[in-house]
Design a protein around this motif. Structure first.
Motif, PDB file in Angstrom:
ATOM      1  N   GLN A   1      32.517  34.497  32.838  1.00 18.81           N
ATOM      2  CA  GLN A   1      33.853  33.974  32.559  1.00 18.81           C
ATOM      3  C   GLN A   1      34.677  34.977  31.752  1.00 18.81           C
ATOM      4  OE1 GLN A   1      33.628  30.088  30.746  1.00 18.81           O
ATOM      5  NE2 GLN A   1      32.296  29.291  32.359  1.00 18.81           N
ATOM      6  N   THR A   2      34.029  35.627  30.777  1.00 14.95           N
ATOM      7  CA  THR A   2      34.726  36.642  29.975  1.00 14.95           C
ATOM      8  C   THR A   2      35.189  37.798  30.853  1.00 14.95           C
ATOM      9  OG1 THR A   2      33.365  36.090  28.042  1.00 14.95           O
ATOM     10  CG2 THR A   2      34.517  38.196  28.004  1.00 14.95           C
ATOM     11  N   LEU A   3      34.317  38.238  31.761  1.00 13.11           N
ATOM     12  CA  LEU A   3      34.668  39.318  32.677  1.00 13.11           C
ATOM     13  C   LEU A   3      35.835  38.917  33.576  1.00 13.11           C
ATOM     14  CD1 LEU A   3      31.263  40.803  33.899  1.00 13.11           C
ATOM     15  CD2 LEU A   3      33.129  42.056  32.812  1.00 13.11           C
ATOM     16  N   LEU A   4      35.775  37.719  34.123  1.00 15.72           N
ATOM     17  CA  LEU A   4      36.816  37.270  35.040  1.00 15.72           C
ATOM     18  C   LEU A   4      38.164  37.122  34.331  1.00 15.72           C
ATOM     19  CD1 LEU A   4      34.902  34.609  37.190  1.00 15.72           C
ATOM     20  CD2 LEU A   4      35.615  36.911  37.861  1.00 15.72           C
ATOM     21  N   LEU A   5      38.134  36.702  33.076  1.00 12.28           N
ATOM     22  CA  LEU A   5      39.380  36.599  32.310  1.00 12.28           C
ATOM     23  C   LEU A   5      40.012  37.978  32.113  1.00 12.28           C
ATOM     24  CD1 LEU A   5      38.538  33.963  29.552  1.00 12.28           C
ATOM     25  CD2 LEU A   5      40.358  33.803  31.261  1.00 12.28           C
ATOM     26  N   ALA A   6      39.169  38.957  31.758  1.00 10.10           N
ATOM     27  CA  ALA A   6      39.680  40.321  31.572  1.00 10.10           C
ATOM     28  C   ALA A   6      40.197  40.885  32.889  1.00 10.10           C
ATOM     29  CB  ALA A   6      38.583  41.209  31.004  1.00 10.10           C
TER      30      ALA A   6
END
Length: 322
Positions: free
Chosen positions: A42-47
């Motif tokens: 989720q953190t990767l996709l947000l970035a």
């Protein structure tokens, strides 16, 4: 037959970045088993959702053989306008969002018009407008954030779709598909690439170079405004500093994706993969407890390496043609 197909596949712009992405995922997963946890994904996709838009806003300008140093300033001004209209004027969220996107588009148009009128390089013009747009930003905010963001905006910034995909990724996907369609299927997309490939030849073929330059900068401004507006939803605050650190990233993603800085050749898919590679490297540095400031060093190194590889490819193609 399989060998021929693989040879063609290997020549695609996105093949190299895709291979690098897969290798990076496998390597990081090997050293850190928690890398593919739902939280990290989720953190990767947000970035990626925000950074891809930043890369696309520069990519469309590189396509015409120019550069836009004011991408971050336009995104920051649009973000502040969006947050300010919500907090100070109390406008409905959709109205404030449309006006913020319109401001970003207008800033892009101003860039294009100034380049056409003055004949000065885009580098100098956008360097000047960067200062102007940032000055307006600070004048509006007095360097103070806008805190009163509506709950609906905050919820959108943290909401998930399909279980673990951030809602912020959906606008990015729509814009990516629209850009791909524009560049590969619509006349204006072909005109943009033609102007970047050879401006003089494009003009002789009947293409209005001035119009194409304005359209490209308008699209760039619109996409940068989208990134700034979405970042307000993600941060849940209107920070005057939004956009200050976009410049290197905006060049890194298209260049890693094989974009030719002289214009005429860009790839939406490869640019997206360039963003993914940068996001993976950043995430790996965090997981391995490495100084985050090293990200800037890595990005600079990646840009140099990508430019060198692109130059080598160009030289080989020229030799083959000769």
């Amino acid at each position: 037959m399989t060998t021929i197909n693989f040879s063609r596949l290997a020549k695609a712009d996105w093949f190299g970045p895709l291979l690098a992405t897969l290798i990076a995922i496998i390597a990081i997963r090997w050293y850190s088993p928690n890398f593919l946890s739902s939280f990290n994904i989720q953190t990767l996709l947000l970035a990626i959702a925000i950074n891809a838009l930043i890369g696309f806003s520069q990519m469309i300008i590189i396509a015409i053989g120019q550069m836009n140093l004011s991408v971050g300033a336009i995104g920051g001004l649009s973000a502040i306008a969006f947050a300010g209209m919500l907090q100070i004027w109390g406008l409905p969220v959709p109205v404030a969002a449309v006006l913020a996107l319109a401001i970003g588009t207008l800033c892009g148009i101003v860039n294009g018009v100034l380049i056409n009128i003055t004949g000065i390089s885009a580098f100098v013009i956008t360097l000047a407008t960067l200062s102007i747009y940032k000055g307006i930003n600070l004048g509006i905010t007095e360097a103070q954030p806008f805190y009163d963001i509506p709950e609906s905006v905050k919820e959108f910034g943290s909401a998930l779709a399909f279980g673990s995909v951030p809602m912020l990724a959906l606008p990015m996907v729509i814009i990516a598909v629209a850009l791909w369609y524009l560049l590969s299927r619509l006349p204006i997309g072909r005109f943009i690439l033609a102007v970047g490939g050879n401006e003089h030849a494009a003009s002789l073929s009947g293409i209005s170079v001035r119009t194409v330059v304005i359209v490209a900068h308008a699209i760039s401004g619109f996409i940068a405004a989208c990134a700034g507006t979405l970042l307000v939803a993600r941060l849940q605050i209107g920070q005057p500093s939004i956009g200050d650190d976009w410049l290197i990233l905006s060049f890194a993603a298209p260049v890693i994706g094989g974009a030719v800085l002289s214009g005429g050749h860009v790839s939406v898919v490869a640019t997206f993969l360039g963003v993914v590679i940068v996001a993976l490297i950043t995430q790996a540095l965090v997981l391995f407890s490495i100084d985050p400031f090293l990200v800037q060093v890595v990005l600079g190194t990646l840009i140099l390496a990508a430019v060198g590889i692109n130059r080598l490819r160009g030289t080989r193609r020229a030799v083959r043609r000769a």
